[in-house]
Motif scaffolding. Structure first.
Motif, PDB file in Angstrom:
ATOM      1  N   PHE A 140      24.996  34.319  35.210  1.00  0.00           N
ATOM      2  CA  PHE A 140      25.204  33.973  33.796  1.00  0.00           C
ATOM      3  C   PHE A 140      26.417  33.087  33.525  1.00  0.00           C
ATOM      4  CE2 PHE A 140      22.543  37.744  33.729  1.00  0.00           C
ATOM      5  CZ  PHE A 140      21.605  37.430  32.758  1.00  0.00           C
ATOM      6  N   THR A 141      27.213  32.777  34.532  1.00  0.00           N
ATOM      7  CA  THR A 141      28.395  31.947  34.269  1.00  0.00           C
ATOM      8  C   THR A 141      28.523  30.864  35.335  1.00  0.00           C
ATOM      9  OG1 THR A 141      29.974  33.195  35.628  1.00  0.00           O
ATOM     10  CG2 THR A 141      29.605  34.014  33.387  1.00  0.00           C
ATOM     11  N   TYR A 142      29.398  29.898  35.043  1.00  0.00           N
ATOM     12  CA  TYR A 142      29.710  28.833  36.003  1.00  0.00           C
ATOM     13  C   TYR A 142      31.120  29.041  36.540  1.00  0.00           C
ATOM     14  CZ  TYR A 142      25.635  26.409  34.182  1.00  0.00           C
ATOM     15  OH  TYR A 142      24.361  26.080  33.827  1.00  0.00           O
ATOM     16  N   PRO A 143      31.385  28.500  37.736  1.00  0.00           N
ATOM     17  CA  PRO A 143      32.760  28.582  38.246  1.00  0.00           C
ATOM     18  C   PRO A 143      33.741  28.070  37.188  1.00  0.00           C
ATOM     19  CG  PRO A 143      31.308  27.727  39.933  1.00  0.00           C
ATOM     20  CD  PRO A 143      30.484  27.825  38.678  1.00  0.00           C
ATOM     21  N   ASN A 158      34.577  35.329  42.806  1.00  0.00           N
ATOM     22  CA  ASN A 158      33.493  34.399  42.464  1.00  0.00           C
ATOM     23  C   ASN A 158      34.009  33.137  41.768  1.00  0.00           C
ATOM     24  OD1 ASN A 158      30.819  35.555  43.254  1.00  0.00           O
ATOM     25  ND2 ASN A 158      31.646  37.318  42.176  1.00  0.00           N
ATOM     26  N   GLY A 159      35.318  32.950  41.808  1.00  0.00           N
ATOM     27  CA  GLY A 159      35.877  31.718  41.248  1.00  0.00           C
ATOM     28  C   GLY A 159      35.845  31.657  39.721  1.00  0.00           C
ATOM     29  N   ARG A 160      35.768  32.822  39.072  1.00  0.00           N
ATOM     30  CA  ARG A 160      35.869  32.867  37.618  1.00  0.00           C
ATOM     31  C   ARG A 160      37.262  33.394  37.262  1.00  0.00           C
ATOM     32  NH1 ARG A 160      31.045  31.546  39.994  1.00  0.00           N
ATOM     33  NH2 ARG A 160      29.327  31.488  38.502  1.00  0.00           N
ATOM     34  N   ARG A 161      37.588  33.346  35.972  1.00  0.00           N
ATOM     35  CA  ARG A 161      38.946  33.722  35.569  1.00  0.00           C
ATOM     36  C   ARG A 161      38.954  34.948  34.657  1.00  0.00           C
ATOM     37  NH1 ARG A 161      40.890  28.043  33.462  1.00  0.00           N
ATOM     38  NH2 ARG A 161      38.649  27.793  33.095  1.00  0.00           N
TER      39      ARG A 161
END
Ligand SMILES: Cc1ncc(COP(=O)(O)O)c(C=O)c1O
Length: 393
Positions: free
Chosen positions: A108-111, A132-135
């Motif tokens: 559901f999200t992008y990096p 996963n490279g999300r913040r």
């Protein structure tokens, strides 16, 4: 009525139990009383053990599929214990809630996108987001007069950031033990929905409630809330089945369901463990009597622990949980910094708790313990804390 025994001490050592056999690795020594990772030192309900033994004795462990009765047992449980009407077509099997959080992030999200959390909170949330490279965006809980509440003003400000795509709601909350009220959930949901933030409600602790407390599934509040959320559940905390890696993800929104399902299909994660499926169905179908007795026992443990700490270690304050068998301890009066406190609990009290700072902002000076164990351990923990604190004087 079968009377279950929660007092007997069962030797779990040498059984690859994370809680007992990883002490040296996690805490640097193995002479500690382990009251950390969130599983219980109790046997699962007898009907679950019987079902697993029967399955094991068959001796053939080939590919298995999940029958409709498996999902129906989940639906019956949600209705009976939480008054939530869940359709079986909303459910997907996943090997664990934490893996599910990771799949949701990827699906559901992008990096570079951001995910809201409410610290101090279950720290694998952070790993899942960052690995996963999300913040992470923190909407810190407010701690006042021994109780935690949500900071809605801060949340209103934070959601202005358009890179926030998800919120990981911990409900009931690990480690602070809050069971969110309907009003709190409605306020939180309104803010998230109005700002296109998908609410991922981790409700794995939903069955562990103290007397008089009711858990409200986020998605049960209204159709709009159901369609704007994903609920993660499992029998693993309730029935002590974490090692069988069986959880249920509930997605009432068909578009979201398809996105999630396509993602796990890409990973070819469609098969299940033959034992997990037997245990889940037996637990949800025949485990209620055991659970009611467990909840009584845990309430007794909480009272014994709280009264012991109040009497013998008044420098430590128990943050009274409404749910979960985890207990959050305010140790700030001891005057240690986060690492000194950690060393004190390990080296002086000889206890394996979880350090408050692992749970993020606001966790410094706190420790999380786990009272899902025979009462003798709970009393022993109070004794050890008492003599450790006395040794400071
Ligand atoms: C809030 C919360 N979510 C998820 C988990 C773990 O879930 P699983 O073992 O299904 O990955 C835990 C375990 O402590 C937890 O406290």
């Amino acid at each position: 009525m079968q009377k279950y025994d929660f007092d007997t001490v069962i030797d779990r050592s040498g059984n690859y139990s994370s809680k007992w056999d990883e002490l040296k690795k996690m805490f640097g020594r193995d002479d500690l009383l382990p009251m950390w990772v969130a599983d219980m030192d109790f046997m699962s309900p007898q009907p679950v053990v019987d079902a697993l033994v029967k399955r094991a004795k068959q001796g053939i462990y080939g590919y298995t599929s999940r029958p409709e009765s498996y999902f129906e047992s989940v639906a019956r449980w949600m209705k009976k214990r939480h008054n939530w009407d869940v359709k079986t077509e909303w459910m997907i099997y996943t090997p664990g809630v934490v893996p599910a959080l990771s799949f949701i992030i990827n699906a559901f999200t992008y990096p570079g996108d951001k995910v809201l959390v409410q610290q101090p909170v279950y720290y694998p949330f952070f790993r899942v987001i960052e690995d996963n490279g999300r913040r992470i965006v923190n909407n810190p809980l407010i701690y006042k007069e021994g109780r935690y509440t949500m900071d809605f003003d801060d949340l209103e400000e934070k959601v202005k950031d358009r890179r926030i795509k998800l919120m990981f709601l911990c409900s009931p909350h690990n480690p602070v033990g809050r069971v969110w009220t309907k009003d709190e959930l409605i306020r939180l949901g309104r803010i998230c929905i109005d700002n296109n933030i998908l609410v991922v409600s981790d409700e794995i602790h939903h069955d562990i409630l103290y007397p008089g407390v009711k858990h409200i599934p986020f998605a049960s509040i209204s159709e709009e809330f159901a369609l704007s959320s994903i609920t993660c559940t499992a029998p693993s905390k309730t029935f002590n089945l974490a090692g069988l890696q069986t959880s249920t993800i509930i997605i009432p929104n068909t578009a979201y369901y398809d996105i999630y399902r396509n993602f796990i299909k890409r990973l070819q994660l469609l098969r299940n463990n033959a034992f997990g499926l037997v245990a889940l169905e037996a637990a949800y179908t025949h485990g209620e009597e055991w659970l009611d007795q467990l909840l009584e026992y845990l309430d007794g443990n909480l009272r014994a622990f709280t009264e012991g700490i109040e009497k013998d270690v008044p420098q430590i304050k128990v943050v009274k949980p409404e749910g979960t068998y985890l207990v959050w301890l305010d140790c700030r009066e001891l005057g240690f910094d986060a690492h000194q406190l950690n060393d004190f609990i390990i080296d002086k009290a000889k206890l394996a708790f979880e350090s408050g700072y692992w749970f993020g902002h606001g966790g410094e000076g706190f420790q999380r313990t786990n009272i899902a164990c025979p009462r003798t351990y709970v009393n022993e923990a109070v004794k050890r804390l008492k003599s450790a604190v006395e040794s400071i004087k």
